[in-house]
Design a protein around this motif. Structure first.
Motif, PDB file in Angstrom:
ATOM      1  N   LEU A  28       0.935  -1.087   0.168  1.00  0.00           N
ATOM      2  CA  LEU A  28       0.014   0.057  -0.001  1.00  0.00           C
ATOM      3  C   LEU A  28       0.849   1.372   0.054  1.00  0.00           C
ATOM      4  N   SER A  29       1.950   1.309   0.860  1.00  0.00           N
ATOM      5  CA  SER A  29       2.697   2.554   0.687  1.00  0.00           C
ATOM      6  C   SER A  29       3.505   2.734  -0.457  1.00  0.00           C
ATOM      7  N   ASP A  30       3.596   1.639  -1.386  1.00  0.00           N
ATOM      8  CA  ASP A  30       4.380   1.598  -2.658  1.00  0.00           C
ATOM      9  C   ASP A  30       3.516   2.095  -3.801  1.00  0.00           C
ATOM     10  N   LYS A  38       1.822  19.942  -1.096  1.00  0.00           N
ATOM     11  CA  LYS A  38       3.023  19.671  -0.403  1.00  0.00           C
ATOM     12  C   LYS A  38       2.746  19.934   1.185  1.00  0.00           C
ATOM     13  N   THR A  39       3.038  18.947   1.921  1.00  0.00           N
ATOM     14  CA  THR A  39       2.968  19.511   3.194  1.00  0.00           C
ATOM     15  C   THR A  39       4.357  19.243   3.968  1.00  0.00           C
ATOM     16  N   ASP A  40       4.824  19.591   5.162  1.00  0.00           N
ATOM     17  CA  ASP A  40       5.956  19.206   5.717  1.00  0.00           C
ATOM     18  C   ASP A  40       5.719  17.915   6.780  1.00  0.00           C
ATOM     19  N   ASP A  45       5.545  10.660  10.121  1.00  0.00           N
ATOM     20  CA  ASP A  45       4.160  11.141  10.336  1.00  0.00           C
ATOM     21  C   ASP A  45       3.137  10.159   9.438  1.00  0.00           C
ATOM     22  N   GLU A  46       3.680  10.163   8.175  1.00  0.00           N
ATOM     23  CA  GLU A  46       2.823   9.421   7.085  1.00  0.00           C
ATOM     24  C   GLU A  46       2.556   8.148   7.327  1.00  0.00           C
ATOM     25  N   ALA A  47       3.799   7.395   7.908  1.00  0.00           N
ATOM     26  CA  ALA A  47       3.690   6.149   8.254  1.00  0.00           C
ATOM     27  C   ALA A  47       2.810   5.850   9.336  1.00  0.00           C
ATOM     28  N   ARG A  48       2.642   6.722  10.328  1.00  0.00           N
ATOM     29  CA  ARG A  48       1.859   6.642  11.563  1.00  0.00           C
ATOM     30  C   ARG A  48       0.227   6.896  10.908  1.00  0.00           C
ATOM     31  N   GLU A  49      -0.046   7.665  10.240  1.00  0.00           N
ATOM     32  CA  GLU A  49      -1.273   7.863   9.566  1.00  0.00           C
ATOM     33  C   GLU A  49      -1.762   6.574   9.005  1.00  0.00           C
ATOM     34  N   ILE A  50      -0.749   6.153   7.986  1.00  0.00           N
ATOM     35  CA  ILE A  50      -1.227   4.758   7.345  1.00  0.00           C
ATOM     36  C   ILE A  50      -1.508   3.905   8.379  1.00  0.00           C
ATOM     37  N   ALA A  51      -0.657   3.635   9.180  1.00  0.00           N
ATOM     38  CA  ALA A  51      -0.996   2.631  10.331  1.00  0.00           C
ATOM     39  C   ALA A  51      -2.225   2.822  11.106  1.00  0.00           C
TER      40      ALA A  51
END
Length: 59
Positions: A28-30, A38-40, A45-51
């Motif tokens: 899913l991440s790929d 564009k965010t900072d 953080d992005e991995a935490r959101e996905i998890a």
């Protein structure tokens, strides 16, 4: 789930019982996605959101 089944040709039963969770998260991440702005956000953080999306809230 249906996106993975459609992209790979795997059955839902195989996805649920034959593929480990970490492999599904990496798939899913790929996957290509549309990013609006564009965010900072860091990669962590992005991995935490996905998890967080896939973690159960059942008690």
């Amino acid at each position: 789930m249906w996106q993975i089944a459609d992209a790979t040709g795997w059955s839902v039963d195989y996805i649920l019982n034959g593929v480990n969770y970490q492999t599904l998260i990496m798939m899913l991440s790929d996957a290509p996605r549309y990013v609006r702005e564009k965010t900072d956000k860091s990669a962590e953080d992005e991995a935490r959101e996905i998890a967080g999306f896939y973690q159960s809230k059942l008690k």
